[in-house]
Design an enzyme around this catalytic site. Structure first.
Site, PDB file in Angstrom:
ATOM      1  N   GLN A  72      36.930  -0.832  87.792  1.00 12.72           N
ATOM      2  CA  GLN A  72      35.808   0.026  88.161  1.00 12.72           C
ATOM      3  C   GLN A  72      35.077  -0.508  89.389  1.00 12.72           C
ATOM      4  O   GLN A  72      34.775  -1.702  89.481  1.00 12.72           O
ATOM      5  CB  GLN A  72      34.814   0.162  87.001  1.00 12.72           C
ATOM      6  CG  GLN A  72      33.776   1.249  87.266  1.00 12.72           C
ATOM      7  CD  GLN A  72      32.714   1.333  86.194  1.00 12.72           C
ATOM      8  OE1 GLN A  72      31.882   0.440  86.076  1.00 12.72           O
ATOM      9  NE2 GLN A  72      32.714   2.420  85.424  1.00 12.72           N
ATOM     10  N   CYS A 102      25.554   3.253  86.310  1.00 14.21           N
ATOM     11  CA  CYS A 102      24.770   2.045  86.051  1.00 14.21           C
ATOM     12  C   CYS A 102      23.305   2.266  86.414  1.00 14.21           C
ATOM     13  O   CYS A 102      22.978   2.610  87.553  1.00 14.21           O
ATOM     14  CB  CYS A 102      25.317   0.869  86.861  1.00 14.21           C
ATOM     15  SG  CYS A 102      24.358  -0.653  86.630  1.00 14.21           S
ATOM     16  N   HIS A 171      27.975   9.553  79.991  1.00 12.04           N
ATOM     17  CA  HIS A 171      27.001   8.948  79.077  1.00 12.04           C
ATOM     18  C   HIS A 171      25.880   9.955  78.867  1.00 12.04           C
ATOM     19  O   HIS A 171      25.346  10.512  79.825  1.00 12.04           O
ATOM     20  CB  HIS A 171      26.448   7.645  79.670  1.00 12.04           C
ATOM     21  CG  HIS A 171      25.454   6.972  78.775  1.00 12.04           C
ATOM     22  ND1 HIS A 171      25.831   6.006  77.858  1.00 12.04           N
ATOM     23  CD2 HIS A 171      24.120   7.132  78.627  1.00 12.04           C
ATOM     24  CE1 HIS A 171      24.750   5.603  77.202  1.00 12.04           C
ATOM     25  NE2 HIS A 171      23.709   6.274  77.648  1.00 12.04           N
TER      26      HIS A 171
END
Length: 345
Positions: A72, A102, A171
């Protein structure tokens, strides 16, 4: 069967989420042993990789037994992500994943990770640059949006699919939420059921039990799930979910012997990859997690965290097997810690 380009995964695969300072090779090894179908490395800064930073280069270490595995990247510059993608390709992972999720300030605040969610056109350009720079399948992990007023994930999914990504993991929180509140999978399910979407859609967020994995599978129809925080200190969650999906029953809790075996393997892999000093030092944070629930765990932990020789640590683990022989472990709820609080970034 689920396919990411030419990568074949089992029906409803379980993915290990990329986590900074967590998903290194030793930890990935014990997750693989316990049923993780697709592994990811810690995320890697495109700029750091191009500068040839030693730590970033080490994050490219992958091994044949980990396949399939993805590396990643994160970054906010089109040229950098293209160059970094070509560097990653030389290490022969199975796929390349871009991090647009993130939430850490040092990443998102600099226009990378979840920071890219504020500029969808930039996200598309970055993704397109990456796809064109590599022969690897490119996937993306992201969030619902930057905040409650900008949940643009439906447009994100369609546009990123259009520029060539092969799978999308979402997410169920915005960047502003960080890890507060409950993950909302409603939009994830809506994307999966969008007739325009034909790539695999994986859900992520708050999966901490086999029961919840089955519930979310049925409710939202996703192709698989990515598990992050629940795996920290508990790699058995992969095998437990698989057993539960197949039988509708929970398997027995990990035995003392299984806990010691995983602890021992993680230690040995850490010594191999990090060396005797760092390997032992960084392993100290793992003992209380792996040995949770055994008799006199605190006493054993206090001994293990001061030892400096592998033979001494192995001897304590052997002692645990003897003194705890016949002890029946019980299930305890998995605590979803906010590991980003201690993230080195």
């Amino acid at each position: 069967m689920v396919k990411i380009d030419n990568i074949e995964l089992p029906d409803f695969p379980l993915l290990l989420a990329p986590m900074e300072d967590v998903t290194d090779p030793p930890f990935r090894a014990v997750c693989k042993d316990n049923g993780a179908d697709l592994l990811y490395t810690e995320f890697i800064s495109c700029a750091g990789l191009i500068r040839d930073a030693i730590k970033m280069r080490r994050k490219l270490d992958i091994f044949d037994y980990e396949q399939p595995i993805g590396i990643q990247l994160f970054g906010g510059d089109e040229e950098s992500i293209a160059i970094a993608s070509r560097i990653v390709e030389t290490t022969n992972p199975d796929l390349l994943d871009i991090n647009y999720g993130c939430p850490v300030k040092k990443v998102a605040g600099k226009g990378a990770g979840a920071g890219v969610l504020k500029d969808l056109d930039l996200m598309v350009r970055l993704t397109d640059s990456c796809v064109k720079a590599t022969r690897l399948p490119v996937t993306v992990k992201t969030r619902l949006g930057w905040d409650e007023d900008s949940k643009n994930i439906e447009e994100v999914a369609e546009r990123l699919q259009d520029v060539g990504i092969k799978a999308l993991t979402i997410h169920g929180r915005t960047r502003s939420q960080m890890y507060k509140g409950e993950a909302d999978w409603t939009l994830i399910g809506k994307i999966k059921n969008n007739p325009r979407i034909h790539i695999p859609i994986f859900g992520n967020g708050d999966i901490d039990s086999p029961q919840k994995a089955l519930e979310y599978k049925n409710r939202y129809g996703v192709d698989g799930i990515m598990i992050g925080r629940a795996t920290i200190g508990y790699p058995w969650i992969f095998r437990e979910i698989k057993h539960y999906l197949q039988t509708g029953e929970m398997p027995p809790a990990p035995t003392v012997e299984e806990r010691v075996a995983v602890c021992r393997k993680h230690l040995r892999k850490s010594l191999e990859w990090k060396g005797p000093v760092t390997g032992i030092f960084e392993m100290r944070q793992q003992y209380s997690k792996y040995l949770k629930g055994i008799p006199n765990m605190k006493e054993y932990r206090n001994r293990l965290v001061v030892l400096t020789e592998p033979e001494e640590i192995e001897a304590v683990l052997d002692e645990i097997l003897v003194t705890c022989q016949g002890f029946e472990m019980e299930y305890a709820p998995i605590e979803l810690i906010n590991y980003h609080e201690n993230c080195p970034l």
